[in-house]
Write an enzyme that holds these catalytic residues in place. Sequence first.
Site, PDB file in Angstrom:
ATOM      1  N   GLY A 148       0.833  -1.204   0.000  1.00 57.48           N
ATOM      2  CA  GLY A 148       0.000   0.000   0.000  1.00 57.48           C
ATOM      3  C   GLY A 148       0.858   1.240   0.000  1.00 57.48           C
ATOM      4  O   GLY A 148       1.575   1.516   0.958  1.00 57.48           O
ATOM      5  N   ASP A 176       2.752  -1.728  -4.474  1.00 53.77           N
ATOM      6  CA  ASP A 176       1.355  -1.383  -4.743  1.00 53.77           C
ATOM      7  C   ASP A 176       0.951  -2.015  -6.072  1.00 53.77           C
ATOM      8  O   ASP A 176       1.794  -2.248  -6.943  1.00 53.77           O
ATOM      9  CB  ASP A 176       1.198   0.146  -4.812  1.00 53.77           C
ATOM     10  CG  ASP A 176      -0.233   0.600  -4.542  1.00 53.77           C
ATOM     11  OD1 ASP A 176      -0.503   1.030  -3.412  1.00 53.77           O
ATOM     12  OD2 ASP A 176      -1.066   0.514  -5.464  1.00 53.77           O
ATOM     13  N   THR A 233      -9.295   0.829   3.897  1.00 54.32           N
ATOM     14  CA  THR A 233     -10.397   0.057   4.504  1.00 54.32           C
ATOM     15  C   THR A 233     -11.638   0.942   4.557  1.00 54.32           C
ATOM     16  O   THR A 233     -12.010   1.440   5.614  1.00 54.32           O
ATOM     17  CB  THR A 233     -10.030  -0.400   5.936  1.00 54.32           C
ATOM     18  OG1 THR A 233      -9.486   0.728   6.643  1.00 54.32           O
ATOM     19  CG2 THR A 233      -9.015  -1.506   5.927  1.00 54.32           C
ATOM     20  N   THR A 280      -6.101   1.620   9.366  1.00 57.80           N
ATOM     21  CA  THR A 280      -7.108   1.796  10.424  1.00 57.80           C
ATOM     22  C   THR A 280      -8.162   0.740  10.193  1.00 57.80           C
ATOM     23  O   THR A 280      -8.790   0.717   9.143  1.00 57.80           O
ATOM     24  CB  THR A 280      -7.852   3.142  10.285  1.00 57.80           C
ATOM     25  OG1 THR A 280      -7.048   4.021   9.553  1.00 57.80           O
ATOM     26  CG2 THR A 280      -8.200   3.699  11.611  1.00 57.80           C
ATOM     27  N   CYS A 319     -10.441   9.289   8.057  1.00 58.30           N
ATOM     28  CA  CYS A 319     -10.507   8.443   9.253  1.00 58.30           C
ATOM     29  C   CYS A 319     -11.564   8.793  10.287  1.00 58.30           C
ATOM     30  O   CYS A 319     -12.151   7.899  10.877  1.00 58.30           O
ATOM     31  CB  CYS A 319      -9.135   8.415   9.932  1.00 58.30           C
ATOM     32  SG  CYS A 319      -7.989   7.367   9.027  1.00 58.30           S
TER      33      CYS A 319
END
EC number: 1.1.1.22
Length: 455
Positions: free
Chosen positions: A10, A35, A90, A130, A274
């Site tokens: 990532g 990636d 995510t 996260t 986030c």
Amino acid sequence: EFDLKICCMGAGYVGGPTMAVIAKNCPKVRVCVVDLSQRQIDAWNSSDLPIYEPGLPEVVDECRGKNLFFSTNIDEEIAKADIVFISVNTPTKTQGIGAGRAANIKNCELCARKISEVSTSNKIVVEKSTVPVRTAEAVRRILSCNDKGLDFQVLSNPEFLAEGTAIGDLMKPDRVLIGGQQTPEGLKAAETLASVYANWVPREQVLTTNLWSSELSKLVANAFLAQRVSSINSISALCESTGADVSEISRAVGMDDRIGKRFLQASVGFGGSCFQKDILNLVYLCETYGLHECAEYWNQVIVMNDYQKKRFSEKMVGKMFNTVTGKKVSILGFAFKKDTGDVRETPSMFVVRDLLLERANIHIFDPQVKREDMFAEMDYTCGVNATNTPHMENSITTATDAYSACDGAHALAILTEWDEFKTLDYEKIYASMMKPAFIFDGRNILDHDKLREIG
């Protein structure tokens, strides 16, 4: 020649800067960021990095090609690594079970399956994204099913950097949190990762906990920060109704050292990838375990933020004689905060969407945000695109500077607190605007008395 090899899956806002700072501080560690996107990796290997972050280009320049690499050779890099970080997106689920609240951990699971598939030696796998609590358990179970007899230790090492100040945050973190299984092997893995950070972080600032505590701490930290923003924003609504000044209240309250002064700046609302995601995650977790009062309590932080964004758009239209149809309106700032080009969940977009529905003629200037990113995020988060809103392409102009954005406008709204917006020549802007001219300061960064004197 290297003591340790690290691979990070990532190459985004977390993976890129985090690995660059590890490479800078650990010359004996080989770091490679991988990636799927060739375009993203090409950008990391160029002089025009894919993300804007003050201080990042210097760190990348110093280490790239020495002990910092960016590659699409995912299988090969995982195979030779001792430690593999997972820092993939995510996002909140848009459909299915828990839609709108639960996080989709499909990317984390795919990473785990890939690691299991290509590894030929034992590895430490570190979850950096996260994630909802207990993701590490899913990753651990998938890895433990490998048929090669390999041992994988799974750690949770959540990232607390803030975009815009990421390099400083990574160089001098308040704390580094490492969660692992409380077994001899788990503790040994946590110690291995801790020894990497020990190259530049004082040992007392590295906390080791169990896996669940580490995962949950990240959600709770973001929930508390967002809660402060919603708390002061709720008071801003009361101030506008009573004639109190919310900035004076922030100052008075913030001087109490039990409360502290940070994150008490009233604004159009919070954004970013986030805060909302993590709180919704927390809400969903509480609901899953039947803790409805806890879920409702934290959901209120989101409710207040949505209210603040809506209130801002409504106030703009209301003050402008209840119509903005056909009027040029200037929007200064589209990123969710200053010093980043990130537009995820930015409050600016919700105001733009509302003005678009009111058929305003919108001119947006942001020093770091590209038009394609604005449109992609509006489609993804608001479901507004050229197909269902045909006038969108013509109604939104992306300006190259603040002055042309404001020229001939009936109003301007400051929606990101970029420093350069504080020092614009507002007399010049006022002279170029339609009268009466309105300023809606969505970040409370301007001298309002002086602006009223100008007109």
